[in-house]
Scaffold this motif. Sequence first.
Motif, PDB file in Angstrom:
ATOM      1  N   PHE A 252       0.826  -1.203   0.000  1.00 32.64           N
ATOM      2  CA  PHE A 252       0.000   0.000   0.000  1.00 32.64           C
ATOM      3  C   PHE A 252       0.861   1.255   0.000  1.00 32.64           C
ATOM      4  CE2 PHE A 252      -1.933   3.410   2.528  1.00 32.64           C
ATOM      5  CZ  PHE A 252      -3.024   3.700   1.730  1.00 32.64           C
ATOM      6  N   LEU A 253       1.831   1.322   0.890  1.00 28.95           N
ATOM      7  CA  LEU A 253       2.621   2.543   1.045  1.00 28.95           C
ATOM      8  C   LEU A 253       3.488   2.819  -0.178  1.00 28.95           C
ATOM      9  CD1 LEU A 253       3.604   2.045   4.780  1.00 28.95           C
ATOM     10  CD2 LEU A 253       2.149   3.865   3.876  1.00 28.95           C
ATOM     11  N   ILE A 254       4.157   1.790  -0.678  1.00 24.72           N
ATOM     12  CA  ILE A 254       5.024   2.020  -1.830  1.00 24.72           C
ATOM     13  C   ILE A 254       4.198   2.288  -3.083  1.00 24.72           C
ATOM     14  CG2 ILE A 254       6.802   0.986  -3.305  1.00 24.72           C
ATOM     15  CD1 ILE A 254       7.982  -0.341  -0.890  1.00 24.72           C
ATOM     16  N   THR A 255       3.029   1.650  -3.199  1.00 24.50           N
ATOM     17  CA  THR A 255       2.164   1.926  -4.343  1.00 24.50           C
ATOM     18  C   THR A 255       1.628   3.357  -4.293  1.00 24.50           C
ATOM     19  OG1 THR A 255       1.518  -0.406  -4.472  1.00 24.50           O
ATOM     20  CG2 THR A 255       0.117   1.160  -5.618  1.00 24.50           C
ATOM     21  N   CYS A 256       1.386   3.883  -3.096  1.00 29.88           N
ATOM     22  CA  CYS A 256       0.994   5.301  -2.978  1.00 29.88           C
ATOM     23  C   CYS A 256       2.068   6.186  -3.589  1.00 29.88           C
ATOM     24  CB  CYS A 256       0.788   5.675  -1.513  1.00 29.88           C
ATOM     25  SG  CYS A 256      -0.807   5.192  -0.823  1.00 29.88           S
ATOM     26  N   ALA A 257       3.334   5.874  -3.333  1.00 32.36           N
ATOM     27  CA  ALA A 257       4.421   6.667  -3.887  1.00 32.36           C
ATOM     28  C   ALA A 257       4.409   6.627  -5.410  1.00 32.36           C
ATOM     29  CB  ALA A 257       5.761   6.167  -3.351  1.00 32.36           C
ATOM     30  N   TYR A 258       4.183   5.446  -5.970  1.00 35.39           N
ATOM     31  CA  TYR A 258       4.204   5.323  -7.427  1.00 35.39           C
ATOM     32  C   TYR A 258       2.922   5.833  -8.077  1.00 35.39           C
ATOM     33  CZ  TYR A 258       8.458   2.628  -6.831  1.00 35.39           C
ATOM     34  OH  TYR A 258       9.732   2.255  -6.510  1.00 35.39           O
ATOM     35  N   ALA A 259       1.861   6.046  -7.285  1.00 35.72           N
ATOM     36  CA  ALA A 259       0.606   6.564  -7.837  1.00 35.72           C
ATOM     37  C   ALA A 259       0.744   8.005  -8.309  1.00 35.72           C
ATOM     38  CB  ALA A 259      -0.513   6.466  -6.801  1.00 35.72           C
ATOM     39  N   SER A 260       1.856   8.646  -8.006  1.00 37.89           N
ATOM     40  CA  SER A 260       2.074  10.026  -8.439  1.00 37.89           C
ATOM     41  C   SER A 260       2.063  10.169  -9.953  1.00 37.89           C
ATOM     42  CB  SER A 260       3.414  10.535  -7.907  1.00 37.89           C
ATOM     43  OG  SER A 260       4.488   9.751  -8.435  1.00 37.89           O
ATOM     44  N   GLY A 261       2.345   9.093 -10.671  1.00 39.81           N
ATOM     45  CA  GLY A 261       2.419   9.159 -12.126  1.00 39.81           C
ATOM     46  C   GLY A 261       1.123   9.568 -12.788  1.00 39.81           C
ATOM     47  N   THR A 262       0.000   9.362 -12.121  1.00 39.88           N
ATOM     48  CA  THR A 262      -1.287   9.739 -12.715  1.00 39.88           C
ATOM     49  C   THR A 262      -1.439  11.254 -12.808  1.00 39.88           C
ATOM     50  OG1 THR A 262      -2.386   9.632 -10.562  1.00 39.88           O
ATOM     51  CG2 THR A 262      -2.406   7.634 -11.898  1.00 39.88           C
ATOM     52  N   TYR A 263      -0.588  12.005 -12.108  1.00 39.07           N
ATOM     53  CA  TYR A 263      -0.667  13.472 -12.152  1.00 39.07           C
ATOM     54  C   TYR A 263       0.366  14.087 -13.087  1.00 39.07           C
ATOM     55  CZ  TYR A 263      -4.174  13.756  -8.523  1.00 39.07           C
ATOM     56  OH  TYR A 263      -5.351  13.650  -7.838  1.00 39.07           O
ATOM     57  N   ASN A 264       1.083  13.256 -13.855  1.00 36.28           N
ATOM     58  CA  ASN A 264       2.134  13.795 -14.728  1.00 36.28           C
ATOM     59  C   ASN A 264       1.602  14.818 -15.729  1.00 36.28           C
ATOM     60  OD1 ASN A 264       4.211  12.437 -13.529  1.00 36.28           O
ATOM     61  ND2 ASN A 264       4.350  10.826 -15.056  1.00 36.28           N
ATOM     62  N   ALA A 265       0.476  14.507 -16.360  1.00 36.11           N
ATOM     63  CA  ALA A 265      -0.056  15.416 -17.384  1.00 36.11           C
ATOM     64  C   ALA A 265      -0.451  16.759 -16.762  1.00 36.11           C
ATOM     65  CB  ALA A 265      -1.252  14.779 -18.086  1.00 36.11           C
ATOM     66  N   PHE A 266      -1.159  16.709 -15.624  1.00 38.20           N
ATOM     67  CA  PHE A 266      -1.532  17.949 -14.953  1.00 38.20           C
ATOM     68  C   PHE A 266      -0.294  18.707 -14.477  1.00 38.20           C
ATOM     69  CE2 PHE A 266      -5.637  15.669 -14.218  1.00 38.20           C
ATOM     70  CZ  PHE A 266      -6.449  16.570 -14.868  1.00 38.20           C
TER      71      PHE A 266
END
Length: 444
Positions: free
Chosen positions: A244-258
């Motif tokens: 959960f914790l490490i996946t939260c860190a990698y979830a940042s990629g969904t904001y790349n375009a914004f």
Amino acid sequence: MSRSDDIDVAFETPGRAATPLPRLVGVILTSNMGALIALLTPLQLLLTLHLTRIAGPGAAAAFGIVTGFGALFALVANPLAGRISDRTAARFGRRRTWILTGGVSGSLAVFALAFTTEVWQVALVWCLTQTLFNFQQAATSALLADQVPPLRRGTVSGFVGFAAAAGPLIGLTAVSAIAAPVAQWAAVAVISLVLAIVAVLLLRDPQHTREPGQSGLNVVELAKSFWLNPWRHPAFGWAWAVRFLITCAYASGTYNAFFLIQRFGVAEADVAGIVLGLSLLSVALLAVTSVIAGLVSDRLRRQKPFVVAAGLLAAAGLAAMAFAPSIGFVFLATAAIGVGTGLFFSIDSAMCVRVLPSSENAGKDFAIINMANTLPQSFVPFIAPFLLGLGGYTALYLVLAVLGVVGAAFVLRLPELGREGDPRWAVITRGEVRAPAAVEPTAV
């Protein structure tokens, strides 16, 4: 025979005709890749563009609402799908049935997104898409426990990581070559559909027969799909928290375009090309790292160092993103994150399979582990507006970096391969194999 080998032998499911390992790798690769193309290509690009056309200046807020609700539906669907898959007795096979059903119906839902004209319509169809593809993913994940030999799980887990990287790349490459929005959604749907069918054709999946005395599915059984006591199964609890914790860190990629549009003023017409470039870099590093690290992990019989490095690299890359002065610096930060992602995906699935409490309920138990993948898709968009308002993208990326560091620290509570049952680490529990009487389970 070591303690680890005892547990692994007990966990194998006897009496089932397994798919030959090379074909099974193909099944897991194509099925995961198809589902991830359908889910991550919209998350990384298509939903941003679609919502920008629909909602204009409110697109970022709409994106958080759509993806947050979608993640909640995925959170519910994955454990239910795992439990239903475990108990499916169709002649077509308990895993193959849901790979086909989820892949075909999910592809149709993706195509339907092209025709949505309001934010609520996008949210509704995206929730349906998440639900259907989570049925496919839950069934596919269970194959790692069902049919992959214990000493090959690190290697196969590496190919799972490769699918996580290559899937979005294929999707982004396909849609970047197409101008018409409807055709972009259609391309994603067709690719996902074809890959699901290929996976089903490759897979051997004999009909499941219920064990004597095993009850059918009811409301109580379905409710149990969402919970597995971490105090009774401490290693499982720690592995869940790490993911959960490490996946939260990698979830940042969904904001790349914004991030590119709002911090660097990239035009909407140009953002797809830059996002594709970032994805190409990340995927190239992820693909090489995940496959090599999976092979090395199996050879060394070590898993924890790879996960620790993954969490720390994620944190370093996010800290660099937080203070990136230019797009070129963003590419450097993305490279660090790509290597870390490869290390994580190469080992994480194999590590999680090792701590599953039951072979018969592998689909359900692995689906609970997969909740640690889907929750960040809801949790990160939920906290992102607050963090963006507090300190912009700098605050968002730094908080996610801290979560990556904590995840890296939590993996130290798990026993290394060959050291299961040692009271210094959390106990791996399994119905067929119990820890020695002198060893008491440790609480999470």
